[in-house]
Design a protein around this motif. Sequence first.
Motif, short mmCIF file in Angstrom:
data_model
loop_
_atom_site.label_atom_id
_atom_site.label_comp_id
_atom_site.label_asym_id
_atom_site.label_seq_id
_atom_site.Cartn_x
_atom_site.Cartn_y
_atom_site.Cartn_z
N GLN A 1 0.91 -1.17 -0.10
CA GLN A 1 -0.01 -0.06 -0.15
C GLN A 1 0.83 1.41 0.00
N ASP A 2 2.19 0.90 0.04
CA ASP A 2 3.19 2.22 0.00
C ASP A 2 3.27 2.59 -1.67
N ALA A 3 3.53 3.74 -1.97
CA ALA A 3 3.95 4.18 -3.00
C ALA A 3 4.66 5.33 -3.42
N PHE A 4 5.80 5.21 -4.28
CA PHE A 4 6.50 6.56 -4.26
C PHE A 4 6.89 7.07 -5.89
N LYS A 5 7.34 8.09 -6.08
CA LYS A 5 7.62 8.55 -7.36
C LYS A 5 8.71 9.64 -7.22
N ASN A 6 9.81 9.45 -7.85
CA ASN A 6 10.88 10.48 -8.18
C ASN A 6 10.96 10.80 -9.51
N THR A 7 11.15 12.27 -9.37
CA THR A 7 11.07 13.12 -10.74
C THR A 7 12.27 14.14 -10.73
N VAL A 8 13.16 14.18 -11.99
CA VAL A 8 14.09 15.16 -11.98
C VAL A 8 13.29 16.34 -12.93
N LEU A 9 13.37 17.61 -12.15
CA LEU A 9 12.36 18.31 -12.62
C LEU A 9 13.46 19.36 -13.54
N ALA A 10 14.74 19.42 -13.42
CA ALA A 10 15.70 20.22 -14.20
C ALA A 10 16.83 19.82 -13.53
N GLU A 11 18.13 20.32 -14.07
CA GLU A 11 19.41 19.73 -13.75
C GLU A 11 19.69 19.84 -12.32
N ASN A 12 19.40 20.70 -11.57
CA ASN A 12 19.60 20.85 -10.20
C ASN A 12 18.30 20.67 -9.26
N SER A 13 17.22 20.28 -9.78
CA SER A 13 16.01 20.12 -9.14
C SER A 13 15.20 18.80 -9.09
N VAL A 14 15.06 18.10 -8.05
CA VAL A 14 14.19 16.99 -7.88
C VAL A 14 13.23 16.83 -7.16
N VAL B 1 4.70 12.50 2.27
CA VAL B 1 5.72 13.31 2.40
C VAL B 1 6.29 13.52 1.19
N ALA B 2 6.49 14.94 0.68
CA ALA B 2 6.90 15.27 -0.67
C ALA B 2 8.13 16.19 -0.35
N ALA B 3 9.09 16.13 -1.03
CA ALA B 3 10.23 17.05 -1.05
C ALA B 3 10.75 17.29 -2.17
N LEU B 4 10.71 18.88 -2.67
CA LEU B 4 11.50 19.40 -3.84
C LEU B 4 12.68 20.02 -3.37
N VAL B 5 13.98 19.43 -3.91
CA VAL B 5 15.30 20.03 -3.57
C VAL B 5 15.88 20.90 -4.82
N HIS B 6 16.03 21.76 -4.35
CA HIS B 6 16.57 23.01 -5.56
C HIS B 6 17.79 23.55 -5.09
N ASN C 1 6.22 -5.84 10.04
CA ASN C 1 4.83 -6.41 9.72
C ASN C 1 4.21 -5.44 8.61
N ASP C 2 4.90 -4.49 7.97
CA ASP C 2 4.51 -3.42 7.26
C ASP C 2 5.25 -3.42 5.99
N ASN C 3 4.83 -2.65 4.92
CA ASN C 3 5.45 -2.25 3.68
C ASN C 3 6.57 -1.27 4.12
N VAL C 4 7.64 -1.07 3.11
CA VAL C 4 8.79 -0.30 3.64
C VAL C 4 9.04 0.17 2.25
N THR C 5 9.14 1.78 2.38
CA THR C 5 9.74 2.68 1.42
C THR C 5 10.47 3.42 1.68
N VAL C 6 11.60 3.78 0.84
CA VAL C 6 12.54 4.88 1.37
C VAL C 6 13.13 5.57 0.03
N THR C 7 13.15 6.71 -0.04
CA THR C 7 13.95 7.53 -0.97
C THR C 7 15.06 8.20 -0.66
N LEU C 8 16.06 8.63 -1.14
CA LEU C 8 17.41 9.34 -0.85
C LEU C 8 17.73 10.26 -1.97
N ILE C 9 17.86 11.35 -1.52
CA ILE C 9 18.49 12.62 -2.42
C ILE C 9 19.70 13.23 -1.65
N SER C 10 20.73 13.47 -2.73
CA SER C 10 21.90 14.17 -2.17
C SER C 10 22.35 15.12 -3.22
#
Length: 241
Positions: free
Chosen positions: A17-30, A105-110, A231-240
């Motif tokens: 029931q977890d979901a994630f989506k990673n998107t590159v918006l520009a050269e230095n923005s995700v 939880v949504a993060a835009l890194v720019h 006992n749960d779904n596990v989702t991880v995203t990492l941004i550097s």
Amino acid sequence: MKIYGATDVGIVRTSNQDAFKNTVLAENSVLSVVCDGMGGANAGNVASKMATEIITDFVIKSYSPNLTAVSVENMLRTAISSANLEIFSSSNKVEEYKGMGTTVVAALVHGGVAYIAHVGDSRAYLLKKDGITQITRDHSVIQDLIESGHLTLEEARNHPKKNVITRAVGTLEDIIVDFDELQIGDGVLLLCTDGLSNMLSDEEIQQIFSENNLEDTAELLIKSANEKLSNDNVTVTLISQ
């Protein structure tokens, strides 16, 4: 910039029931969006998928590299509010979706700055070689009990209500979205569902991060949570940077 993500059904549940989506918006923005759905049958899956797609599509259409910090905050808040209304509407129209919802939880890194919007108990952390900092505050019964002095952190880890959240996307017509802004510098931004944070301590997350490269860290965090019999779904995203 580098961005990695992984999700796993875990060792107990038969659906994710977890979901994630990673998107590159520009050269230095995700953009990264992580959701943990809730609801009977497949409703949780529907809610989390809807939220990731609606939020991502909204940001893609609205994003510009020249946006001010205030504009980014407004964009993320509006994106989550849009997802909330659509999920709430679907919940009321389709009987098997009734009551469905999701954390977000949504993060835009720019340009080295992380703009984070969240609802529920999916979290954002800042990882550095010398320590870990939890950025978001859980919207949960347990967090309220901790802050009121009725529970210690240790007592909270095994409390029977540790999965009860006080705020979710899609369960009510209106939603309150929390927002954080911080410089990530040479650190790494971690977004995760409670399938990770309920199983691994901050110290364990930090140790895995400090001993491995970024790509391996995502998989190893999930593996470690499963080894603790999550006992749960596990989702991880990492941004550097």
